[in-house]
Design a protein around this motif. Structure first.
Motif, PDB file in Angstrom:
ATOM      1  N   PRO A 152      -2.736 -14.093   3.293  1.00 39.09           N
ATOM      2  CA  PRO A 152      -2.216 -13.675   4.264  1.00 39.09           C
ATOM      3  C   PRO A 152      -1.621 -14.730   5.202  1.00 39.09           C
ATOM      4  CG  PRO A 152      -4.108 -12.458   3.854  1.00 39.09           C
ATOM      5  CD  PRO A 152      -4.067 -13.471   2.898  1.00 39.09           C
ATOM      6  N   LYS A 153      -2.237 -15.953   5.302  1.00 33.23           N
ATOM      7  CA  LYS A 153      -2.086 -16.962   6.226  1.00 33.23           C
ATOM      8  C   LYS A 153      -0.832 -17.688   5.697  1.00 33.23           C
ATOM      9  CE  LYS A 153      -6.178 -18.102   8.645  1.00 33.23           C
ATOM     10  NZ  LYS A 153      -7.265 -19.046   8.988  1.00 33.23           N
ATOM     11  N   ARG A 154      -0.699 -17.615   4.321  1.00 30.77           N
ATOM     12  CA  ARG A 154       0.412 -18.436   3.746  1.00 30.77           C
ATOM     13  C   ARG A 154       1.576 -17.702   4.005  1.00 30.77           C
ATOM     14  NH1 ARG A 154      -0.977 -19.835  -2.559  1.00 30.77           N
ATOM     15  NH2 ARG A 154      -3.001 -19.565  -2.067  1.00 30.77           N
ATOM     16  N   LEU A 155       1.507 -16.197   4.016  1.00 25.19           N
ATOM     17  CA  LEU A 155       2.540 -15.561   4.328  1.00 25.19           C
ATOM     18  C   LEU A 155       2.946 -15.571   5.747  1.00 25.19           C
ATOM     19  CD1 LEU A 155       1.656 -12.059   2.620  1.00 25.19           C
ATOM     20  CD2 LEU A 155       3.498 -13.574   2.049  1.00 25.19           C
ATOM     21  N   LEU A 156       1.905 -15.536   6.636  1.00 25.97           N
ATOM     22  CA  LEU A 156       2.336 -15.982   8.128  1.00 25.97           C
ATOM     23  C   LEU A 156       3.098 -17.386   8.322  1.00 25.97           C
ATOM     24  CD1 LEU A 156       2.261 -14.843  10.994  1.00 25.97           C
ATOM     25  CD2 LEU A 156      -0.131 -16.121  11.142  1.00 25.97           C
ATOM     26  N   LEU A 157       2.628 -18.469   7.645  1.00 25.56           N
ATOM     27  CA  LEU A 157       3.084 -19.718   7.832  1.00 25.56           C
ATOM     28  C   LEU A 157       4.534 -19.686   7.090  1.00 25.56           C
ATOM     29  CD1 LEU A 157      -0.127 -21.827   6.678  1.00 25.56           C
ATOM     30  CD2 LEU A 157       1.261 -22.002   8.992  1.00 25.56           C
ATOM     31  N   GLY A 158       4.977 -18.962   6.135  1.00 23.00           N
ATOM     32  CA  GLY A 158       5.938 -18.784   5.626  1.00 23.00           C
ATOM     33  C   GLY A 158       7.141 -18.246   6.460  1.00 23.00           C
ATOM     34  N   TYR A 159       6.740 -17.125   6.891  1.00 26.92           N
ATOM     35  CA  TYR A 159       7.183 -16.364   7.946  1.00 26.92           C
ATOM     36  C   TYR A 159       7.864 -17.044   9.242  1.00 26.92           C
ATOM     37  CZ  TYR A 159       8.669 -12.583  11.452  1.00 26.92           C
ATOM     38  OH  TYR A 159       8.926 -11.961  12.428  1.00 26.92           O
ATOM     39  N   LEU A 160       6.863 -17.927   9.471  1.00 22.31           N
ATOM     40  CA  LEU A 160       7.286 -18.913  11.036  1.00 22.31           C
ATOM     41  C   LEU A 160       8.013 -20.064  10.319  1.00 22.31           C
ATOM     42  CD1 LEU A 160       3.578 -18.798  12.470  1.00 22.31           C
ATOM     43  CD2 LEU A 160       5.770 -17.491  13.327  1.00 22.31           C
ATOM     44  N   THR A 161       8.469 -20.320   9.123  1.00 21.99           N
ATOM     45  CA  THR A 161       9.306 -21.450   8.834  1.00 21.99           C
ATOM     46  C   THR A 161      10.820 -21.397   9.342  1.00 21.99           C
ATOM     47  OG1 THR A 161       7.862 -21.712   6.809  1.00 21.99           O
ATOM     48  CG2 THR A 161      10.039 -22.920   6.951  1.00 21.99           C
ATOM     49  N   SER A 162      11.187 -22.470   9.990  1.00 20.19           N
ATOM     50  CA  SER A 162      12.336 -22.369  10.511  1.00 20.19           C
ATOM     51  C   SER A 162      13.160 -23.511  10.159  1.00 20.19           C
ATOM     52  CB  SER A 162      12.479 -22.645  11.991  1.00 20.19           C
ATOM     53  OG  SER A 162      12.065 -23.517  12.231  1.00 20.19           O
ATOM     54  N   ASP A 163      14.521 -23.712   9.807  1.00 19.45           N
ATOM     55  CA  ASP A 163      15.263 -24.775   9.411  1.00 19.45           C
ATOM     56  C   ASP A 163      14.571 -26.072  10.233  1.00 19.45           C
ATOM     57  OD1 ASP A 163      17.819 -23.925   7.771  1.00 19.45           O
ATOM     58  OD2 ASP A 163      17.664 -22.547   9.454  1.00 19.45           O
ATOM     59  N   VAL A 164      14.655 -25.923  11.635  1.00 13.84           N
ATOM     60  CA  VAL A 164      14.060 -27.309  12.332  1.00 13.84           C
ATOM     61  C   VAL A 164      12.813 -27.469  12.171  1.00 13.84           C
ATOM     62  CG1 VAL A 164      13.753 -27.741  14.814  1.00 13.84           C
ATOM     63  CG2 VAL A 164      15.805 -26.717  14.004  1.00 13.84           C
TER      64      VAL A 164
END
Lengths: 254, 107
Positions: A112-124
């Protein structure tokens, strides 16, 4: 409240808070790029005919500027939902590459935390974080990847980026078409990206890769579904690797 | 599109975003990533940024290259110079936007 965010252990909380603040500070200049993009996307969503509630739902849930912007003309044309999702997937393909880069740093976390970290990934966020982490590894090759400091730095960037994007996007939804295009505000976003890129092309392979990527992006700009972007990134990486290997051979011979 | 279809699209787009952004974060345990690939990925951010920038700076709306004296092109070149000289993102943006605005108004 701080305990809820940074945890009860005082020493750990201090590390987390300091790293989080570093992340916020690092992303601040880039929010000058993110903000206007959010504004433009907010305006565009309303212009395409979404109700304010639909536009709010889209910005808060989807949180992906280029995918949203790609979806809008298809929504306007009443394209089938699966076509819209396919187009958005292709536009988002670069994030698949980014996730491979982030994996060594986030692999210790549960799903679940990996999914959240992924979701929060932006280009910048990806660019700034990986830039900093690889620099840290050059200074200290033995350092473990995915330290508390590194993860909370990433979270600080994500928080700043999320706030800048969402607030400006919501402003865009409500202010709508009243922002005159003559301000040229959208070009500030591009100049911010230019500033972000300059320090990243400090080595010759990186410069070769970036130049190749730029040429291919222009040549392939007419490709459907923004596939030119993917082609450019892949060609750029290949060229950088080729330059890297050529450089190694030359040094080996000298 | 009906409101239902629009909300289905929004939910679908959310799933696409989570799926692509966490793709290797989820599958990384099962798909080994060679050192060579990891090395290559270091060049990905700069390539992605340039791929986003280049068409915006070098092309006019609807396709075709800009003229050599286009305000966008000159402002971008000024911004590169400003970044090399100042190493400050905000100074770069200020100088670049000043050049862009001046060239558009009086260029």
């Amino acid at each position: 409240m701080p305990q809820l965010v940074f945890g009860r252990d005082a020493a750990v909380a201090r590390t987390r808070r300091a790293a989080f603040r570093d992340g916020l500070r690092a992303v601040l200049p880039a929010t000058v790029a993110t903000g206007p993009w959010g504004l433009v996307t907010g305006v565009a969503m309303v212009k395409v005919g979404l109700t304010p509630w639909e536009a709010l739902g889209m910005t808060l849930l989807v949180f992906a500027g280029s995918a949203q912007l790609a979806a809008l003309p298809l929504i306007a044309a009443s394209a089938p939902v699966w076509v819209i999702l396919l187009a958005a997937t292709v536009v988002n393909l670069r994030f698949v590459i980014f996730s491979a880069g982030l994996y060594p740093y986030f692999k210790r976390f549960p799903l679940p935390k990996r999914l959240l970290l992924g979701y929060l990934t932006s280009d910048v966020g990806f660019a700034i974080s990986l830039q900093r982490w690889t620099a840290q590894e050059r200074n200290d090759p033995a350092a473990a990847r995915g330290s508390t400091e590194q993860v909370w730095f990433f979270l600080g960037i994500a928080a700043g980026n999320w706030l800048a994007w969402q607030s400006m996007s919501i402003v865009g939804i409500f202010v709508g078409a009243q922002v005159p295009g003559s301000w040229g505000l959208d070009y500030a976003a591009i100049l911010a990206l230019v500033a972000l890129t300059v320090p990243m092309v400090a080595s010759r392979p990186a410069l070769v890769g970036a130049a190749t990527s730029g040429v291919v992006a222009v040549a392939a700009a007419g490709f459907p579904l923004k596939l030119g972007l993917v082609a450019a990134v892949l060609a750029g990486i290949a060229a950088a690797m080729a330059a890297d290997i050529a450089g190694e051979r030359l040094r080996g011979r000298a | 599109m009906s409101s239902l279809e629009i909300w289905a699209t929004i939910v679908g787009l959310t799933a696409v975003t989570v799926g692509t952004r966490s793709f290797f974060l989820v599958l990384g345990d099962h798909v080994p990533l060679p050192e060579r690939v990891q090395h290559a990925l270091r060049y990905a951010p700069a390539c992605a940024l340039v791929a986003l920038i280049a068409p915006e700076v070098l092309m006019v709306k609807g396709g075709g290259l800009v003229a050599w004296n286009d305000p966008k092109l000159i402002a971008a070149a000024v911004a590169v110079g400003a970044m090399l000289a100042t190493r400050s993102m905000l100074a770069t943006m200020a100088i670049g936007m000043a050049a862009f605005t001046a060239l558009r108004l009086w260029g």
